[in-house]
Write a protein that holds these residues in place. Structure first.
Motif, PDB file in Angstrom:
ATOM      1  N   LYS A   1       0.834  -1.200   0.000  1.00 47.99           N
ATOM      2  CA  LYS A   1       0.000   0.000   0.000  1.00 47.99           C
ATOM      3  C   LYS A   1       0.874   1.257   0.000  1.00 47.99           C
ATOM      4  CE  LYS A   1      -3.624  -2.253   2.593  1.00 47.99           C
ATOM      5  NZ  LYS A   1      -4.308  -2.293   3.899  1.00 47.99           N
ATOM      6  N   ALA A   2       1.906   1.252   0.819  1.00 47.84           N
ATOM      7  CA  ALA A   2       2.820   2.394   0.865  1.00 47.84           C
ATOM      8  C   ALA A   2       3.472   2.623  -0.493  1.00 47.84           C
ATOM      9  CB  ALA A   2       3.879   2.178   1.945  1.00 47.84           C
ATOM     10  N   GLU A   3       3.820   1.546  -1.180  1.00 49.95           N
ATOM     11  CA  GLU A   3       4.422   1.668  -2.504  1.00 49.95           C
ATOM     12  C   GLU A   3       3.431   2.274  -3.507  1.00 49.95           C
ATOM     13  OE1 GLU A   3       6.719  -0.885  -5.951  1.00 49.95           O
ATOM     14  OE2 GLU A   3       6.007  -1.942  -4.175  1.00 49.95           O
ATOM     15  N   ILE A   4       2.177   1.874  -3.434  1.00 46.35           N
ATOM     16  CA  ILE A   4       1.154   2.438  -4.315  1.00 46.35           C
ATOM     17  C   ILE A   4       1.033   3.942  -4.070  1.00 46.35           C
ATOM     18  CG2 ILE A   4      -1.337   2.530  -4.778  1.00 46.35           C
ATOM     19  CD1 ILE A   4      -1.331  -0.550  -4.382  1.00 46.35           C
ATOM     20  N   VAL A   5       0.996   4.343  -2.798  1.00 51.02           N
ATOM     21  CA  VAL A   5       0.903   5.766  -2.462  1.00 51.02           C
ATOM     22  C   VAL A   5       2.117   6.510  -3.013  1.00 51.02           C
ATOM     23  CG1 VAL A   5       0.910   7.438  -0.574  1.00 51.02           C
ATOM     24  CG2 VAL A   5      -0.556   5.405  -0.436  1.00 51.02           C
ATOM     25  N   HIS A   6       3.300   5.982  -2.771  1.00 50.56           N
ATOM     26  CA  HIS A   6       4.531   6.634  -3.222  1.00 50.56           C
ATOM     27  C   HIS A   6       4.597   6.743  -4.740  1.00 50.56           C
ATOM     28  CE1 HIS A   6       8.701   7.807  -3.500  1.00 50.56           C
ATOM     29  NE2 HIS A   6       8.920   6.782  -4.296  1.00 50.56           N
ATOM     30  N   ARG A   7       4.357   5.646  -5.426  1.00 45.31           N
ATOM     31  CA  ARG A   7       4.476   5.646  -6.889  1.00 45.31           C
ATOM     32  C   ARG A   7       3.398   6.509  -7.552  1.00 45.31           C
ATOM     33  NH1 ARG A   7       5.913  -0.321  -8.885  1.00 45.31           N
ATOM     34  NH2 ARG A   7       6.112   0.825 -10.828  1.00 45.31           N
ATOM     35  N   THR A   8       2.204   6.514  -6.993  1.00 43.15           N
ATOM     36  CA  THR A   8       1.148   7.354  -7.541  1.00 43.15           C
ATOM     37  C   THR A   8       1.491   8.832  -7.350  1.00 43.15           C
ATOM     38  OG1 THR A   8      -0.501   5.638  -7.089  1.00 43.15           O
ATOM     39  CG2 THR A   8      -1.329   7.877  -7.448  1.00 43.15           C
ATOM     40  N   THR A   9       1.988   9.179  -6.167  1.00 42.38           N
ATOM     41  CA  THR A   9       2.401  10.557  -5.907  1.00 42.38           C
ATOM     42  C   THR A   9       3.515  10.964  -6.857  1.00 42.38           C
ATOM     43  OG1 THR A   9       1.769  10.329  -3.580  1.00 42.38           O
ATOM     44  CG2 THR A   9       3.258  12.142  -4.134  1.00 42.38           C
ATOM     45  N   GLU A  10       4.482  10.079  -7.065  1.00 43.22           N
ATOM     46  CA  GLU A  10       5.573  10.352  -8.011  1.00 43.22           C
ATOM     47  C   GLU A  10       5.038  10.607  -9.418  1.00 43.22           C
ATOM     48  OE1 GLU A  10       9.023  10.644  -7.799  1.00 43.22           O
ATOM     49  OE2 GLU A  10       8.613  10.773  -5.647  1.00 43.22           O
ATOM     50  N   MET A  11       4.097   9.787  -9.835  1.00 44.18           N
ATOM     51  CA  MET A  11       3.534   9.930 -11.173  1.00 44.18           C
ATOM     52  C   MET A  11       2.849  11.287 -11.338  1.00 44.18           C
ATOM     53  SD  MET A  11       0.560   7.739 -13.114  1.00 44.18           S
ATOM     54  CE  MET A  11      -0.665   8.307 -11.951  1.00 44.18           C
ATOM     55  N   PHE A  12       2.032  11.677 -10.350  1.00 46.18           N
ATOM     56  CA  PHE A  12       1.364  12.967 -10.432  1.00 46.18           C
ATOM     57  C   PHE A  12       2.380  14.108 -10.463  1.00 46.18           C
ATOM     58  CE2 PHE A  12      -2.739  11.180  -8.484  1.00 46.18           C
ATOM     59  CZ  PHE A  12      -3.388  11.159  -9.706  1.00 46.18           C
ATOM     60  N   ALA A  13       3.428  14.005  -9.649  1.00 41.60           N
ATOM     61  CA  ALA A  13       4.457  15.048  -9.628  1.00 41.60           C
ATOM     62  C   ALA A  13       5.175  15.127 -10.977  1.00 41.60           C
ATOM     63  CB  ALA A  13       5.449  14.787  -8.503  1.00 41.60           C
ATOM     64  N   GLU A  14       5.393  14.002 -11.631  1.00 36.33           N
ATOM     65  CA  GLU A  14       6.013  13.999 -12.962  1.00 36.33           C
ATOM     66  C   GLU A  14       5.117  14.705 -13.982  1.00 36.33           C
ATOM     67  OE1 GLU A  14       7.307  10.239 -14.557  1.00 36.33           O
ATOM     68  OE2 GLU A  14       8.180   9.658 -12.627  1.00 36.33           O
ATOM     69  N   TYR A  15       3.829  14.412 -13.951  1.00 37.17           N
ATOM     70  CA  TYR A  15       2.897  14.980 -14.932  1.00 37.17           C
ATOM     71  C   TYR A  15       2.596  16.454 -14.677  1.00 37.17           C
ATOM     72  CZ  TYR A  15       1.796  10.453 -17.025  1.00 37.17           C
ATOM     73  OH  TYR A  15       1.864   9.260 -17.688  1.00 37.17           O
ATOM     74  N   PHE A  16       2.351  16.789 -13.404  1.00 36.91           N
ATOM     75  CA  PHE A  16       1.851  18.120 -13.087  1.00 36.91           C
ATOM     76  C   PHE A  16       2.880  19.046 -12.445  1.00 36.91           C
ATOM     77  CE2 PHE A  16      -1.909  15.253 -12.695  1.00 36.91           C
ATOM     78  CZ  PHE A  16      -2.574  15.695 -13.836  1.00 36.91           C
ATOM     79  N   GLY A  17       4.049  18.515 -12.086  1.00 35.84           N
ATOM     80  CA  GLY A  17       5.084  19.316 -11.439  1.00 35.84           C
ATOM     81  C   GLY A  17       5.120  19.076  -9.938  1.00 35.84           C
ATOM     82  N   GLU A  18       6.254  19.402  -9.348  1.00 35.21           N
ATOM     83  CA  GLU A  18       6.479  19.142  -7.924  1.00 35.21           C
ATOM     84  C   GLU A  18       5.501  19.889  -7.015  1.00 35.21           C
ATOM     85  OE1 GLU A  18       8.398  17.088  -6.011  1.00 35.21           O
ATOM     86  OE2 GLU A  18       8.841  16.097  -7.912  1.00 35.21           O
ATOM     87  N   GLY A  19       4.925  20.970  -7.523  1.00 37.90           N
ATOM     88  CA  GLY A  19       4.008  21.749  -6.701  1.00 37.90           C
ATOM     89  C   GLY A  19       2.778  20.979  -6.232  1.00 37.90           C
ATOM     90  N   VAL A  20       2.425  19.891  -6.926  1.00 37.14           N
ATOM     91  CA  VAL A  20       1.235  19.127  -6.525  1.00 37.14           C
ATOM     92  C   VAL A  20       1.529  18.092  -5.444  1.00 37.14           C
ATOM     93  CG1 VAL A  20       0.183  19.416  -8.796  1.00 37.14           C
ATOM     94  CG2 VAL A  20       1.426  17.315  -8.292  1.00 37.14           C
TER      95      VAL A  20
END
Length: 70
Positions: free
Chosen positions: A18-37
């Motif tokens: 579960k922690a990995e899903i949270v981390h990887r999903t957050t990473e993906m959003f940051a890649e697409y939308f920028g670190e500000g998200v």
């Protein structure tokens, strides 16, 4: 705020998974939308108990072999 909602059978994932899903999903959003998200990203993992969902017109229960170990 980016939001991801995962639904999974209860007991199918370990805390580590579960922690990995949270981390990887957050990473993906940051890649697409920028670190500000990153601070505003919400990841929700909902566990659905056996019998609480179905597929192909049948109520589903997770087989013991697919339950999280550890």
């Amino acid at each position: 705020m980016p939001f991801a909602n995962f639904k999974t059978p209860a007991g199918a994932l370990t805390k580590t998974q579960k922690a990995e899903i949270v981390h990887r999903t957050t990473e993906m959003f940051a890649e697409y939308f920028g670190e500000g998200v990153r601070p505003y990203t919400m990841v929700l993992i909902e566990e659905v108990k056996d019998g609480g969902y179905g597929r192909a017109d049948e109520v589903y229960e997770i087989p013991a072999d697919y339950r999280a170990k550890g």
